[in-house]
Design an enzyme around this catalytic site. Sequence first.
Site, PDB file in Angstrom:
ATOM      1  N   HIS A 268      -5.083 -10.626  -1.813  1.00 29.83           N
ATOM      2  CA  HIS A 268      -4.748 -10.824  -0.250  1.00 29.83           C
ATOM      3  C   HIS A 268      -6.074 -11.863  -0.091  1.00 29.83           C
ATOM      4  CE1 HIS A 268      -3.709  -6.549  -1.021  1.00 29.83           C
ATOM      5  NE2 HIS A 268      -2.917  -6.602   0.362  1.00 29.83           N
TER       6      HIS A 268
ATOM      7  N   MET B 203      -1.937  -7.790   7.024  1.00 30.40           N
ATOM      8  CA  MET B 203      -2.792  -8.466   6.147  1.00 30.40           C
ATOM      9  C   MET B 203      -1.998  -9.210   5.105  1.00 30.40           C
ATOM     10  SD  MET B 203      -6.241  -6.233   6.377  1.00 30.40           S
ATOM     11  CE  MET B 203      -6.565  -5.262   8.069  1.00 30.40           C
TER      12      MET B 203
ATOM     13  N   GLU C  34      -9.621 -10.581   0.052  1.00 26.26           N
ATOM     14  CA  GLU C  34     -10.550 -10.549  -1.144  1.00 26.26           C
ATOM     15  C   GLU C  34     -11.148 -11.763  -1.230  1.00 26.26           C
ATOM     16  OE1 GLU C  34      -7.979  -8.168  -4.277  1.00 26.26           O
ATOM     17  OE2 GLU C  34      -6.540  -8.645  -2.703  1.00 26.26           O
TER      18      GLU C  34
ATOM     19  N   SER D  79       0.731  -1.318   0.054  1.00 25.40           N
ATOM     20  CA  SER D  79       0.058   0.138   0.126  1.00 25.40           C
ATOM     21  C   SER D  79       0.980   1.197  -0.007  1.00 25.40           C
ATOM     22  CB  SER D  79      -0.901  -0.153   1.289  1.00 25.40           C
ATOM     23  OG  SER D  79      -1.858  -1.013   1.324  1.00 25.40           O
TER      24      SER D  79
ATOM     25  N   HIS E  69      -8.710   3.070   6.688  1.00 22.02           N
ATOM     26  CA  HIS E  69      -7.916   2.467   5.483  1.00 22.02           C
ATOM     27  C   HIS E  69      -7.363   3.719   4.954  1.00 22.02           C
ATOM     28  CE1 HIS E  69      -6.693   0.022   2.093  1.00 22.02           C
ATOM     29  NE2 HIS E  69      -7.479   0.989   1.259  1.00 22.02           N
TER      30      HIS E  69
END
Length: 267
Positions: A79, A207, A82, A27, A242
Amino acid sequence: MTPDAIAERIAARLDGREPRALLTLGSGLGGLAADLVDPVAMPFAEVGLPDTTVPGHEGRLLAGTLEGVEVLCQQGRVHLYEGRDVGEVVAAVRAAAALGVETFVPTNAAGGIGAGQPGDPEPGDLMLIADHVNLTGENPLIGLPTPHFVDLTDAYDPALRAAARAAAEEAGEALREGVYAGLTGPSFETPAEIAWLRGIGVEAVGMSTVAEVIAARDAGLRVVGFSLLTNVHLPGGSHTDHEEVMDVGAQAGPRLAAVLRRLLPRL
Ligand code: HPA
């Protein structure tokens, strides 16, 4: 598709390039990909890799040269949260191994775990991953035709960690070092979970990464990994969102990129 079939598709796009390392950009860290010299961009779907659905994760593989080193960059990853299975999560690592890549450099955004004391992590801190705790309940080696009892002592290569410390020093960046715990998410951790993680010596929680590292070690790759601590969990509970993760990731990403650039020639 099998890792070999994906590797063949990638190789067909590489024009003879022989990447030595796979960097997975987490990210906010996708920016490093823009610095690649002579890049070839391969959207995941074009080479048979599973596509990502998370905002901020682009979903393509780039080949090119960084600091004179041939690399593959995975911009975005899939991930478990998902709904992807663990085989999909590690597909890029296995394909890279099949291509002949020798080193895996995972990066991620993670929550730091502090004790409410001086020396606690702060948002934006960089952490070298010393070891991990796999709390996903998944393992990419389950169900292989024969059991792979892979040793995970020194999974995060001690010599490459030393190289990472030297690279950070040269870049003028402070580098923490600690244990990363991988959970499935997508919910963030409860205060009780954080208290437990703190108690077992975890410094960062996220994660991703743990399944990929297991697959990388199974394939014989050397691993050196980094967490960008986008938020910090303190005793009593710390709200997390997030947006904050993405914002701090975007701000601190270039500092991690500076460390990675200095690390590459030392691999
Ligand atoms: N928990 C889990 N994953 C994360 C966090 C967190 O606090 N921050 C960034 N990714």
